[in-house]
Enzyme design. Structure first.
Site, mmCIF file in Angstrom:
data_model
loop_
_atom_site.group_PDB
_atom_site.id
_atom_site.type_symbol
_atom_site.label_atom_id
_atom_site.label_comp_id
_atom_site.label_asym_id
_atom_site.label_seq_id
_atom_site.Cartn_x
_atom_site.Cartn_y
_atom_site.Cartn_z
ATOM 1 N N ASP A 40 0.827 -1.209 0.000
ATOM 2 C CA ASP A 40 0.000 0.000 0.000
ATOM 3 C C ASP A 40 0.861 1.259 0.000
ATOM 4 O O ASP A 40 0.534 2.246 -0.662
ATOM 5 C CB ASP A 40 -0.924 0.006 1.227
ATOM 6 C CG ASP A 40 -2.013 -1.052 1.148
ATOM 7 O OD1 ASP A 40 -2.333 -1.484 0.023
ATOM 8 O OD2 ASP A 40 -2.529 -1.456 2.210
ATOM 9 N N LYS A 128 -14.237 -6.218 5.393
ATOM 10 C CA LYS A 128 -13.451 -6.362 4.169
ATOM 11 C C LYS A 128 -12.720 -7.703 4.250
ATOM 12 O O LYS A 128 -11.729 -7.844 4.953
ATOM 13 C CB LYS A 128 -12.450 -5.222 4.021
ATOM 14 C CG LYS A 128 -11.660 -5.273 2.712
ATOM 15 C CD LYS A 128 -10.689 -4.111 2.604
ATOM 16 C CE LYS A 128 -9.949 -4.153 1.273
ATOM 17 N NZ LYS A 128 -9.141 -5.372 1.115
ATOM 18 N N LYS A 304 -20.190 1.589 1.697
ATOM 19 C CA LYS A 304 -20.822 1.853 0.405
ATOM 20 C C LYS A 304 -22.058 2.707 0.630
ATOM 21 O O LYS A 304 -22.832 2.447 1.565
ATOM 22 C CB LYS A 304 -21.227 0.543 -0.281
ATOM 23 C CG LYS A 304 -20.066 -0.370 -0.629
ATOM 24 C CD LYS A 304 -20.565 -1.683 -1.228
ATOM 25 C CE LYS A 304 -19.395 -2.633 -1.502
ATOM 26 N NZ LYS A 304 -19.867 -3.956 -1.984
ATOM 27 N N CYS A 440 16.711 -24.171 30.693
ATOM 28 C CA CYS A 440 17.782 -24.074 31.676
ATOM 29 C C CYS A 440 17.557 -25.115 32.756
ATOM 30 O O CYS A 440 16.427 -25.310 33.206
ATOM 31 C CB CYS A 440 17.789 -22.662 32.275
ATOM 32 S SG CYS A 440 18.754 -22.510 33.787
#
Length: 691
Positions: A40, A128, A304, A440
């Site tokens: 982008d 989306k 939209k 350890c």
């Protein structure tokens, strides 16, 4: 110094070439080498150049089309109506500008409705999807062809692969279907199916997919539809292209989605109708909060204009509609340089390699460190110091290095090697054959494990020091009052009483509890040491069959395995034996144990079986069941005393039960014992048996 037009033109050419390469890797090969946020950024830089210098725009610029050319392996399908992409908004101000442009655009129209920029526009807002855009063509109700978006004007014919997706109807559920209906939507892979696919890839020794989007795209472009059918893809509809259906709603986008849902197409249940800028931003925050809980991956939301008439009025620019925009979430992935790899030691001794990064903004914060999980992951991803890497941060999840940008590797990139000794205490680091994590072995003295070791030592099933909880232990460690479990037995009243919320009376109670804990059992003491892979049951088995801590400390791995094998102790094998040997091989661990004994921590030496003389524990082979309430002994105490002498405590009465120890209100276990003739003992009888 101001750049010349020649320099700007050259930069535009470089950007076009780089973006086209990434388009090819993303849309065609399904193997992107950079995060979406980096793509982008490149595209926005090119857009700004072309906006400021329109004379530099070329017909083949990535800003003038949507994706990449179709794969030559598939036939092409031309879209009668182009499948354009959306413009992006990355912050609230860009959404506000979009809303203002929409209002202004509608106000210019000479309509009966007087529209001003101050009126609220009605929008649909929906997730989306992070998948692959496709078009489905139905003729007289039958699914005929399907295509990818491709370059927006022509896509790849993937009809046979789309027919394998069970969420796509092969026939519209209509008595009189339209002669033509083109449904547009997204093919994606649900998170659970993505995890299952990667598990299968690992099991087959094949490369994992980087994310659900790549997995979906790669699956959809298989030349063999049989492979696609095994990948569990999903389809969600979000729009309509060509259509001659008279019943198609003509008023709003939201009603069109309802129409698609009625035709059995999956439509996101997260779609909402909102009003104005405030509605858009509220939806963005709401869907962002539930993003991680959604069954599918999303990278933003889509707004939209709801009115289809208003959509037509607003129209399109060259590559995107004016009536819609994608509001992207902060990038979850970013690209940066790995400067170094450090190793952190956790509370349980686990060693975790950590990448030190050139600062990068990702997931809403500036990240300078990221986990590399373990040495196996570093090797599998081939991560080296100096590499350019992709970093991912989703929500509150710890940032991680997910991949290397191999083509940007510098000549001097260094291979990382996990240290053989703990970077905190110097103890030996071990990685057992069945574990991915290195650890350890300095459990009792390693500063990184100090709080966890002491908390475990004092816990109820270990030394059972009443009142010694995590907050008090934190204070004592932070004020350097104690360093190891042995220091608990050296505490003074003044030191304890000086701590926050700890008066002399409370401190005195703690000291009495510590004093009481000195008399314990061998099983509890072994468990309290916190040896890796030695839980409570294993500690009891070791105490019962070995009978002596010195026997356990002195045995090497081969000797210990031989003893355990001869005694046929269940659930103890080579891995547990090696963990025990590694723990006692550390001189500092043995030193802490000697300090504990010197401070008076002890147990009955006759507990369990003596390996040296072969004597069997007095209650070995005997099974007990406890029921009811004993007058002066808890069930836990009774169980410990029985197990200390080699007996077994069961939860149910059977023919194999030797004794039932019954207190007040014994219940059904007592009745069953009487009915089958099992010997019943009261507390006095048990104590006599124990003696």
């Amino acid at each position: 110094m101001k750049e010349s037009i020649h320099d700007i033109s050259h930069r535009a050419q470089v950007l076009r070439a780089e973006i086209e390469l990434h388009n090819y890797r993303y849309y065609v090969l399904d193997n992107p080498s950079i995060p979406d946020a980096e793509y982008d950024r490149l595209l926005r830089e090119l857009q700004h150049i072309e906006q400021d210098f329109p004379q530099l725009i070329t017909t083949d610029s990535p800003t003038q089309r949507v994706g990449a050319a179709p794969l030559k392996a598939f036939a092409q399908i031309t879209h009668a109506i182009p499948m354009l992409s959306l413009s992006n908004a990355f912050d609230d101000s860009e959404v506000e500008a979009f809303d203002r442009r929409v209002g202004a655009g509608l106000a210019l129209e000479a309509e009966p409705v007087a529209w001003t920029v101050l009126d609220s526009v009605e929008y649909t807002a929906e997730p989306k999807f992070d998948g692959l855009a496709v078009s489905l063509r139905y003729e007289n109700g039958d699914f005929k062809t399907g295509a990818t978006r491709g370059d927006g004007y022509a896509g790849e014919d993937i009809t046979l692969n789309l027919r394998t997706i069970r969420s796509i109807p092969l026939r519209l559920p209509l008595v009189h279907p339209p002669a033509l209906l083109e449904v547009r939507g997204e093919v994606l892979m649900l998170k659970k199916d993505f995890q299952r696919l990667n598990q299968q890839q690992l099991a087959k020794g094949e490369k994992e997919f980087a994310n659900p989007r790549n997995a979906a795209a790669g699956s959809l472009r298989q030349l063999d539809p049989g492979i696609t059918a095994t990948r569990h893809l999903t389809f969600f509809a979000y729009g309509i292209g060509q259509c001659d259906d008279a019943d198609l709603p003509q008023d709003t986008h939201y009603r069109m989605l309802q129409y698609l849902s009625a035709l059995h197409f999956p439509v996101s249940q997260e779609c909402r109708v909102v009003s104005g800028l405030a509605g858009l931003l509220d939806y963005y925050q709401a869907i962002g909060a539930k993003r991680d809980a959604l069954p599918y991956a999303i990278d933003g939301v889509v707004y939209k204009v709801n009115s289809l008439a208003f959509q037509e009025k607003l129209g399109f620019v060259s590559r995107a509609p004016r009536f819609a925009i994608a509001h992207k979430f902060p990038a979850q992935e970013a690209i940066t340089q790995l400067l170094d790899i450090d190793v952190q030691v956790g509370r349980t001794g686990a060693l975790t390699p950590v990448a030190r990064l050139h600062p990068v903004f990702v997931g809403g914060v500036t990240v300078t460190n990221a986990t590399l999980h373990n040495a196996g992951e570093i090797e599998r991803k081939d991560v080296r110091i100096g590499d350019t890497v992709i970093v991912r941060r989703a929500g509150d999840v710890i940032p991680e290095v997910v991949a290397v940008v191999a083509e940007k590797r510098p000549p001097g990139a260094l291979v990382f090697t996990m240290p053989e000794h703990c970077p905190v205490c110097g103890a030996k680091v071990v990685r057992l054959s069945d574990e991915a994590i290195a650890r350890c072995t300095g459990g009792l003295f390693c500063p990184a494990q100090r709080k966890q070791a002491i908390l475990h030592f004092a816990s109820r099933r270990a030394l059972d020091i009443e009142g010694l909880g995590d907050k008090l232990i934190d204070q004592m460690v932070d004020h350097a009052i104690i360093r190891t479990p042995a220091d608990l037995y050296k505490l003074g009243l003044a030191a304890l009483a000086s701590l926050e919320r700890m008066a002399e009376k409370s401190a005195g109670n703690i000291l009495r509890a510590i004093e009481k804990s000195k008399h314990t059992t061998l099983a509890r003491f072994i468990y309290a040491l916190g040896i890796r892979n030695v839980g409570e049951a294993t500690a009891k088995d070791l105490a019962a069959y070995l009978g002596s801590l010195d026997q356990l400390i002195a045995a090497d791995s081969e000797r210990l395995q031989q003893i355990l094998r001869l005694q046929q102790i269940p659930d103890i094998g080579p891995v547990v034996a090696q963990s025990i040997v590694d723990f006692f091989a550390e001189a500092h661990n043995r030193e802490v144990i000697e300090q504990l004994r010197a401070c008076g921590v002890h147990w009955d030496e006759h507990e369990g079986k003596s390996v040296q003389n072969g004597q069997t524990a007095p209650l070995s082979g005997k099974t007990f069941v406890l029921t009811g309430t004993l007058p002066a002994m808890s069930r836990e105490e009774a169980k410990e005393k029985i197990e200390a002498l080699g007996g077994k405590v069961s939860g149910s009465v059977s023919e194999k039960t030797d004794y039932v120890v019954a207190g007040a209100d014994p219940g059904s276990k007592y009745d069953k014992a009487v009915s089958i003739g099992v010997t019943i003992l009261d507390q006095a009888g048990l104590e006599a048996l124990l003696k």
